[in-house]
Design a protein around this motif. Structure first.
Motif, PDB file in Angstrom:
ATOM      1  N   GLY A 130       2.916  -6.315   8.078  1.00  0.00           N
ATOM      2  CA  GLY A 130       2.618  -4.954   8.600  1.00  0.00           C
ATOM      3  C   GLY A 130       4.120  -4.369   9.073  1.00  0.00           C
ATOM      4  O   GLY A 130       4.200  -3.104   8.832  1.00  0.00           O
ATOM      5  N   THR A 131       4.545  -5.162  10.071  1.00  0.00           N
ATOM      6  CA  THR A 131       6.059  -4.879  10.717  1.00  0.00           C
ATOM      7  C   THR A 131       6.970  -4.569   9.658  1.00  0.00           C
ATOM      8  O   THR A 131       7.814  -3.550   9.466  1.00  0.00           O
ATOM      9  CB  THR A 131       6.254  -5.905  11.697  1.00  0.00           C
ATOM     10  OG1 THR A 131       5.211  -5.608  12.906  1.00  0.00           O
ATOM     11  CG2 THR A 131       7.588  -5.547  12.184  1.00  0.00           C
ATOM     12  N   ALA A 132       6.783  -5.530   8.532  1.00  0.00           N
ATOM     13  CA  ALA A 132       8.010  -5.444   7.823  1.00  0.00           C
ATOM     14  C   ALA A 132       7.884  -4.133   6.680  1.00  0.00           C
ATOM     15  O   ALA A 132       8.921  -3.672   6.375  1.00  0.00           O
ATOM     16  CB  ALA A 132       7.971  -6.755   6.600  1.00  0.00           C
ATOM     17  N   LEU A 133       6.522  -4.023   6.543  1.00  0.00           N
ATOM     18  CA  LEU A 133       6.236  -2.588   5.606  1.00  0.00           C
ATOM     19  C   LEU A 133       6.631  -1.208   6.564  1.00  0.00           C
ATOM     20  O   LEU A 133       7.206  -0.462   5.917  1.00  0.00           O
ATOM     21  CB  LEU A 133       4.656  -2.705   5.213  1.00  0.00           C
ATOM     22  CG  LEU A 133       4.151  -1.257   4.925  1.00  0.00           C
ATOM     23  CD1 LEU A 133       5.022  -0.665   3.361  1.00  0.00           C
ATOM     24  CD2 LEU A 133       2.826  -1.353   4.537  1.00  0.00           C
ATOM     25  N   LEU A 134       6.535  -1.252   7.817  1.00  0.00           N
ATOM     26  CA  LEU A 134       6.583  -0.059   8.559  1.00  0.00           C
ATOM     27  C   LEU A 134       8.399  -0.068   8.539  1.00  0.00           C
ATOM     28  O   LEU A 134       9.004   1.187   8.558  1.00  0.00           O
ATOM     29  CB  LEU A 134       6.385  -0.564  10.071  1.00  0.00           C
ATOM     30  CG  LEU A 134       4.521  -0.082   9.930  1.00  0.00           C
ATOM     31  CD1 LEU A 134       4.143  -0.465  11.487  1.00  0.00           C
ATOM     32  CD2 LEU A 134       4.365   1.299   9.858  1.00  0.00           C
ATOM     33  N   ARG A 135       8.924  -1.255   8.514  1.00  0.00           N
ATOM     34  CA  ARG A 135      10.304  -0.944   8.278  1.00  0.00           C
ATOM     35  C   ARG A 135      11.046  -0.540   7.364  1.00  0.00           C
ATOM     36  O   ARG A 135      11.967   0.292   7.175  1.00  0.00           O
ATOM     37  CB  ARG A 135      11.070  -2.275   8.838  1.00  0.00           C
ATOM     38  CG  ARG A 135      10.799  -2.850  10.116  1.00  0.00           C
ATOM     39  CD  ARG A 135      11.861  -3.925  10.612  1.00  0.00           C
ATOM     40  NE  ARG A 135      13.167  -3.628  10.767  1.00  0.00           N
ATOM     41  CZ  ARG A 135      14.235  -4.217  10.957  1.00  0.00           C
ATOM     42  NH1 ARG A 135      14.111  -5.483  11.080  1.00  0.00           N
ATOM     43  NH2 ARG A 135      15.317  -3.701  11.078  1.00  0.00           N
ATOM     44  N   LEU A 136      10.223  -0.823   6.047  1.00  0.00           N
ATOM     45  CA  LEU A 136      10.667  -0.415   4.644  1.00  0.00           C
ATOM     46  C   LEU A 136      10.294   1.134   4.639  1.00  0.00           C
ATOM     47  O   LEU A 136      11.266   2.076   4.217  1.00  0.00           O
ATOM     48  CB  LEU A 136       9.881  -0.860   3.814  1.00  0.00           C
ATOM     49  CG  LEU A 136      10.200  -2.426   3.362  1.00  0.00           C
ATOM     50  CD1 LEU A 136       9.065  -3.007   2.210  1.00  0.00           C
ATOM     51  CD2 LEU A 136      11.590  -2.448   2.973  1.00  0.00           C
ATOM     52  N   VAL A 137       9.287   1.778   5.409  1.00  0.00           N
ATOM     53  CA  VAL A 137       9.040   3.054   5.491  1.00  0.00           C
ATOM     54  C   VAL A 137      10.198   3.824   6.263  1.00  0.00           C
ATOM     55  O   VAL A 137      10.441   4.888   5.763  1.00  0.00           O
ATOM     56  CB  VAL A 137       7.588   3.290   6.149  1.00  0.00           C
ATOM     57  CG1 VAL A 137       7.494   4.657   6.615  1.00  0.00           C
ATOM     58  CG2 VAL A 137       6.486   2.904   5.418  1.00  0.00           C
ATOM     59  N   ARG A 140      12.963   4.605   4.386  1.00  0.00           N
ATOM     60  CA  ARG A 140      12.731   5.518   3.241  1.00  0.00           C
ATOM     61  C   ARG A 140      12.629   4.944   1.974  1.00  0.00           C
ATOM     62  O   ARG A 140      12.833   5.811   0.985  1.00  0.00           O
ATOM     63  CB  ARG A 140      13.668   6.798   3.107  1.00  0.00           C
ATOM     64  CG  ARG A 140      13.753   7.507   4.703  1.00  0.00           C
ATOM     65  CD  ARG A 140      14.568   8.614   4.492  1.00  0.00           C
ATOM     66  NE  ARG A 140      14.630   9.449   5.822  1.00  0.00           N
ATOM     67  CZ  ARG A 140      14.139  10.341   6.143  1.00  0.00           C
ATOM     68  NH1 ARG A 140      13.173  10.920   5.249  1.00  0.00           N
ATOM     69  NH2 ARG A 140      13.942  11.197   7.392  1.00  0.00           N
ATOM     70  N   ARG A 141      12.315   3.483   1.788  1.00  0.00           N
ATOM     71  CA  ARG A 141      12.147   3.045   0.699  1.00  0.00           C
ATOM     72  C   ARG A 141      10.661   3.199  -0.077  1.00  0.00           C
ATOM     73  O   ARG A 141      10.449   2.702  -1.177  1.00  0.00           O
ATOM     74  CB  ARG A 141      12.459   1.651   0.743  1.00  0.00           C
ATOM     75  CG  ARG A 141      13.844   1.349   1.195  1.00  0.00           C
ATOM     76  CD  ARG A 141      14.091  -0.289   1.261  1.00  0.00           C
ATOM     77  NE  ARG A 141      14.104  -1.052   0.230  1.00  0.00           N
ATOM     78  CZ  ARG A 141      14.452  -2.386  -0.043  1.00  0.00           C
ATOM     79  NH1 ARG A 141      14.580  -2.915   1.104  1.00  0.00           N
ATOM     80  NH2 ARG A 141      14.025  -2.917  -1.087  1.00  0.00           N
ATOM     81  N   VAL A 142       9.790   3.524   0.748  1.00  0.00           N
ATOM     82  CA  VAL A 142       8.415   3.614   0.488  1.00  0.00           C
ATOM     83  C   VAL A 142       7.760   4.567   1.572  1.00  0.00           C
ATOM     84  O   VAL A 142       8.266   4.779   2.513  1.00  0.00           O
ATOM     85  CB  VAL A 142       7.634   2.327   0.136  1.00  0.00           C
ATOM     86  CG1 VAL A 142       7.651   1.682   1.690  1.00  0.00           C
ATOM     87  CG2 VAL A 142       6.559   2.362  -0.434  1.00  0.00           C
ATOM     88  N   ARG A 143       6.418   5.196   1.188  1.00  0.00           N
ATOM     89  CA  ARG A 143       5.587   5.892   2.112  1.00  0.00           C
ATOM     90  C   ARG A 143       4.449   5.155   2.129  1.00  0.00           C
ATOM     91  O   ARG A 143       3.906   4.682   1.413  1.00  0.00           O
ATOM     92  CB  ARG A 143       5.566   7.318   1.598  1.00  0.00           C
ATOM     93  CG  ARG A 143       6.805   8.108   1.576  1.00  0.00           C
ATOM     94  CD  ARG A 143       6.598   9.598   1.010  1.00  0.00           C
ATOM     95  NE  ARG A 143       6.069   9.591  -0.429  1.00  0.00           N
ATOM     96  CZ  ARG A 143       5.622  10.423  -1.044  1.00  0.00           C
ATOM     97  NH1 ARG A 143       5.694  11.720  -0.422  1.00  0.00           N
ATOM     98  NH2 ARG A 143       4.951  10.337  -2.051  1.00  0.00           N
ATOM     99  N   LEU A 144       3.693   5.122   3.445  1.00  0.00           N
ATOM    100  CA  LEU A 144       2.584   4.422   3.819  1.00  0.00           C
ATOM    101  C   LEU A 144       1.610   5.037   2.775  1.00  0.00           C
ATOM    102  O   LEU A 144       0.485   4.467   2.492  1.00  0.00           O
ATOM    103  CB  LEU A 144       2.233   4.670   5.004  1.00  0.00           C
ATOM    104  CG  LEU A 144       3.006   3.989   5.945  1.00  0.00           C
ATOM    105  CD1 LEU A 144       2.483   3.946   7.501  1.00  0.00           C
ATOM    106  CD2 LEU A 144       2.943   2.533   5.661  1.00  0.00           C
TER     107      LEU A 144
END
Length: 424
Positions: A130-137, A140-144
């Motif tokens: 979950g933290t890794a995904l938030l860092r990708l957001v 700006r590599r992806v949006r939730l």
């Protein structure tokens, strides 16, 4: 793996049981290698080993213990006896500084439990993902709120399911861990290696509990699918992505993925009565718990560091940290004509699932429990207090996550106004 943060005292948190026994498996997983000596230690040359303390860096607290440490150890010793536990490992820190680190009991008969023994960390991996995904957001590599049909084109309703929904268990997918057909196969063949396709096939046999985003219900399938999506988004295998974004920056060198039922030495051995008789479960295959690359092992010192870093949002912006604690789940859940209250659990401010974490009375935690292993990482931001506990069972240990039971007692000593229990 964690089925839900909202439990009753008499219900096991996550465990496949024989026959008609309820299987509640906490977000958690990983396998173990044989420990060959009572004094087995990780050397600087072994996987996970580092210099210092004669090749060990996770050891019992040295020197005189202060009053807080003595109180913690007193309640832990009593809990170990009252709950009939085989072993308890614990580490408590305040503002990142050690209060106490210790291990009580045995790993195996005649083999003393040590703080640096590795165990399966299960759903702790979900907090890291979950933290890794938030860092990708943040990058700006992806949006939730991107829907997942680009990466998971074969998933039903993929054009309505978002990355946020997968990470927060709001897709409506059934949980294979509570599917009787899956449980029967897992009970009969605990050494079986499972593929993501085989796991997701179970929930896809059922209609969705609700339309994506409309409610909340725990499903391990969500993280199996989220991992697949993240690997396609980044082109990086999930273990490497988590190492890059989370465990590497936090220097969690003894927290690592295992693609087999192996574990770096020294290993904490596990035992369970899940199949109706007491047996060793250390080497049961944990591949069913989530996708390959996210089945992790750790030791108690890394678990305490993980609790502090994830619970404080150390790697996140203030905005992302707020999302971690409440990504829109508060207010969801509740019984409907299609989804019973035991599945679509009501998410409240006091008790809810966040972004790969559970929030209970301000505590930020994950609590894996399965196949004889139980653990918890818990952090109270207001007190900068981190508690990490792991526990293993004897034949007379009660059902449920006994590591959390121990942690609740420690929390009551150190933060009496903010209980760690779920008040159920």
């Amino acid at each position: 793996m964690t089925r839900t943060p909202l439990r009753t005292r008499t219900r096991p948190r996550t465990r496949p049981r024989a026959g008609a026994r309820t299987a509640l498996l906490c977000a958690a997983l990983l396998a173990v290698t044989i420990q060959t000596t009572a004094a087995a230690t990780v050397s600087a040359e072994e996987p996970g080993g580092r210099a210092g303390h004669g090749g060990r860096d996770c050891v019992r607290t040295e020197g005189p213990r202060d009053e807080r440490a003595r109180r913690i150890l007193a309640v832990t010793r009593k809990a170990k006896k009252d709950l009939s536990l085989k072993s308890v490992q614990l580490r408590v820190t305040v503002d990142g500084h050690e209060v106490v680190t210790d291990a009580l009991g045995e790993s195996m008969t005649g083999v003393r439990a040590e703080p640096d023994m590795h165990f399966r960390a299960g759903s702790v991996a979900f907090a890291h993902i979950g933290t890794a995904l938030l860092r990708l957001v943040e990058e700006r590599r992806v949006r939730l709120d991107d829907t997942v049909e680009r990466w998971l084109p074969d998933l039903p309703k993929a054009d309505r399911i978002t990355l946020r929904m997968l990470a927060t268990n709001t897709t409506g997918l059934h949980d294979y861990v509570s599917d009787p057909a899956f449980l029967a196969e897992l009970e009969a063949h605990p050494f079986r290696a499972w593929t993501p396709k085989e796991l997701v096939a179970y929930p896809l046999r059922h209609s969705f509990w609700y339309e994506p985003g409309a409610s909340w219900s725990y499903s391990h399938a969500n993280y199996v699918l989220l991992i697949a999506a993240l690997e396609k988004i980044t082109g990086v295998r999930i273990d490497r992505l988590v190492r890059e974004k989370v465990t590497g920056p936090l220097e969690l060198r003894d927290t690592q993925n295992n693609f087999t039922p192996d574990i770096p030495r020294p290993a904490l051995h596990a035992f369970t009565s899940d199949r109706g008789f007491y047996e060793e479960s250390t080497f049961w295959n944990p591949s069913w718990t989530t996708a390959p690359g996210a089945v992790i092992t750790t030791h108690i010192c890394d678990l305490a560091r993980s609790a502090q870093a994830i619970g404080s949002g150390e790697l996140l912006s203030p905005r992302s940290y707020r999302t971690l604690l409440d990504p829109g789940t508060v207010g969801l859940g509740g019984a409907t004509a299609k989804c019973p209250a035991s599945i679509c659990l009501k998410q409240t401010e006091a008790k809810h699932f966040g972004f790969g974490v559970i929030v209970i009375n301000g505590w930020v935690l994950q609590n894996p429990s399965f196949s004889g292993y139980a653990a918890i990482q818990a952090y109270l931001p207001s007190a900068r207090l981190a508690i990490a506990v792991s526990a293993t069972k004897t034949p007379t240990t009660p059902d449920g996550n006994m590591a959390q039971e121990v942690a609740e007692l420690i929390a009551a000593e150190l933060a009496p106004g903010t209980p760690l229990d779920d008040l159920s």
